[in-house]
Design an enzyme around this catalytic site. Structure first.
Site, PDB file in Angstrom:
ATOM      1  CG  ASP A  21      -1.926   1.166   1.188  1.00 55.97           C
ATOM      2  OD1 ASP A  21      -2.297   1.607   0.078  1.00 55.97           O
ATOM      3  OD2 ASP A  21      -2.325   1.659   2.258  1.00 55.97           O
ATOM      4  CB  SER A  22       0.255   4.720  -1.010  1.00 59.49           C
ATOM      5  OG  SER A  22      -0.974   4.906  -0.335  1.00 59.49           O
ATOM      6  CE1 TYR A  53       2.311   5.747  -3.856  1.00 55.76           C
ATOM      7  CE2 TYR A  53       1.327   3.857  -4.963  1.00 55.76           C
ATOM      8  CZ  TYR A  53       2.428   4.466  -4.399  1.00 55.76           C
ATOM      9  OH  TYR A  53       3.634   3.816  -4.376  1.00 55.76           O
ATOM     10  N   GLY A  54      -3.608   8.877  -4.066  1.00 58.74           N
ATOM     11  CA  GLY A  54      -4.904   9.270  -4.628  1.00 58.74           C
ATOM     12  C   GLY A  54      -4.901  10.523  -5.473  1.00 58.74           C
ATOM     13  CB  CYS A  84      -3.063   0.678  -2.638  1.00 59.27           C
ATOM     14  SG  CYS A  84      -3.099   2.410  -3.156  1.00 59.27           S
ATOM     15  CB  CYS A 196      -9.426   4.579   0.520  1.00 61.71           C
ATOM     16  SG  CYS A 196      -7.703   4.889   0.998  1.00 61.71           S
ATOM     17  CB  THR A 197      -6.646  -0.124   2.235  1.00 57.05           C
ATOM     18  OG1 THR A 197      -5.576   0.718   1.773  1.00 57.05           O
ATOM     19  CG2 THR A 197      -7.009  -1.122   1.157  1.00 57.05           C
ATOM     20  CG  HIS A 198      -5.213   5.044   4.440  1.00 54.52           C
ATOM     21  ND1 HIS A 198      -4.641   4.598   3.261  1.00 54.52           N
ATOM     22  CD2 HIS A 198      -4.179   5.518   5.188  1.00 54.52           C
ATOM     23  CE1 HIS A 198      -3.336   4.787   3.300  1.00 54.52           C
ATOM     24  NE2 HIS A 198      -3.026   5.359   4.456  1.00 54.52           N
TER      25      HIS A 198
END
Length: 279
Positions: A21-22, A53-54, A84, A196-198
Site C-alpha cells: 500500500d502507499s 497515491y490518490g 491500495c 480506500c484501505t485507510h
C-alpha cells in the site's frame, strides 16, 4: 517480467505473502488476511515516501506500484496483494501481464453494496485516482447501472493523512466526514462503500455516529472478500502454508521512509506483533 516462479510449489508453500500500500492503510486488509490465514507469513511494504497515491497521475501510480511489486517479488513473495485501491485502479492490468505470481487487487465493494441497498442509492468514498479509474467505472456499468442503482462518488483529500496521523476526533476532517454522511442521509443513501484501505480504520468512529443518530445506513469495505480471494488462489496453486506451520510470526514491515511516526501508527493499526526492517 517481474520474476518469481509459481511452479516451484514445495518452496513457495513456505514463502511469504506480500502486501503493498502507499501507506499504513493496507494494514486493514492485512488484518483480514491474518484472521483467515494465521499460518501464513506476511511481508508488508508501505511507500510512505510517496503517500498518498490518490492525487497522483495514472503514470506515476503505475511506476511506483511496479517498483514496489518488483521489490516484493525479489523478497520471495508467492502472491502479492495490492492493498491500495488507487494502485489497483491504474496498475493491476499491467502487473498481471508482467508478474509470474498471482496478483490480487482491490476494487471498491460496489457489487455487495448493490445487493444490500434498500433505497437504490449508494455512495462510494474513495480517492480521486480510484474514483476516476477504469475498475470502478466497469463495476458500476456492469452491476449498478443495470439494477437502476444510483452511485454517488466523493473524494476528501485529507482523509488519508488524517488516518496516518491517528484520526483525532476533534480534527476538522472528522467534522467533514460527518457532514458528508449527513448529506448522503438526506439524499436517501443507505450504503456507504469505504473505497480506500485507510478508511476502515475510521469505521468505528463513523458507525458510532450512525448508531447514535439512528441512521439506516450500512458501511462496507472489500477486506473480507480480498482475504477469501487470496485463500482461494493459494489453494488453486497449491502454495498454501502447511497446517503445522507456526502461528504468530511477527509481521515484516518495510517502508520507503521509515519514520518514528510511521512505526507508531503501524504498531497501533496492525493489531499484531510487528518487526520493522530496513532493506
Amino acid at each position: 517480467m517481474i520474476n518469481q516462479n509459481v511452479d516451484a510449489l514445495p518452496n513457495l508453500a513456505h514463502a511469504p505473502i506480500g502486501v503493498f500500500d502507499s501507506g499504513v492503510g493496507g494494514l486493514s486488509v492485512l488484518r483480514h488476511l491474518v484472521q483467515l490465514m494465521p499460518n501464513e507469513r506476511y511481508i508488508y511494504y508501505a511507500d510512505t515516501k510517496n503517500v498518498p497515491y490518490g492525487n497522483k497521475s495514472a503514470d506515476e501510480i503505475l511506476f511506483l506500484t511496479l517498483q514496489a511489486v518488483d521489490w516484493l517479488c525479489k523478497k520471495g513473495c508467492k502472491l502479492v496483494v495490492i492493498a491500495c485501491n488507487s494502485a489497483s485502479a491504474h496498475a493491476l492490468t499491467a502487473l498481471r501481464e508482467r508478474c509470474s505470481v498471482p496478483i490480487v487487487g482491490l476494487v471498491p465493494a460496489v457489487k455487495p453494496a448493490c445487493q444490500i441497498t434498500q433505497t437504490g442509492q449508494i455512495a462510494v468514498l474513495a480517492t480521486q485516482a480510484t474514483l476516476q479509474g477504469k475498475l470502478l467505472a466497469q463495476v458500476i456499468d456492469e452491476v449498478a447501472t443495470p439494477m437502476g442503482i444510483s452511485v454517488y462518488k466523493h473524494f476528501e483529500p485529507m482523509l488519508v493523512p488524517w488516518v496516518e496521523q491517528g484520526m483525532p476526533i476533534t480534527h476538522q476532517v472528522a467534522d467533514l466526514l460527518i457532514e458528508q454522511t449527513s448529506q448522503w442521509r438526506q439524499m436517501g443513501v443507505d450504503v456507504i462503500v469505504l473505497g480506500c484501505t485507510h478508511y476502515p480504520f475510521f469505521r468505528q468512529f463513523l458507525q458510532a455516529w450512525i448508531d447514535d443518530n439512528a441512521v439506516p445506513m450500512t458501511l462496507i469495505d472489500s477486506g473480507v472478500a480480498i482475504a477469501r480471494r487470496v485463500q482461494s488462489l493459494l489453494a488453486v496453486f497449491q502454495i498454501a502454508s502447511p497446517d503445522d506451520a507456526p502461528h504468530g510470526e511477527p509481521l515484516q514491515f518495510y517502508a520507503s521512509q521509515l519514520t518514528d511516526d510511521v512505526q507508531m501508527t503501524a504498531k497501533r493499526l496492525a493489531d499484531m506483533s510487528v518487526s520493522f526492517l530496513v532493506d
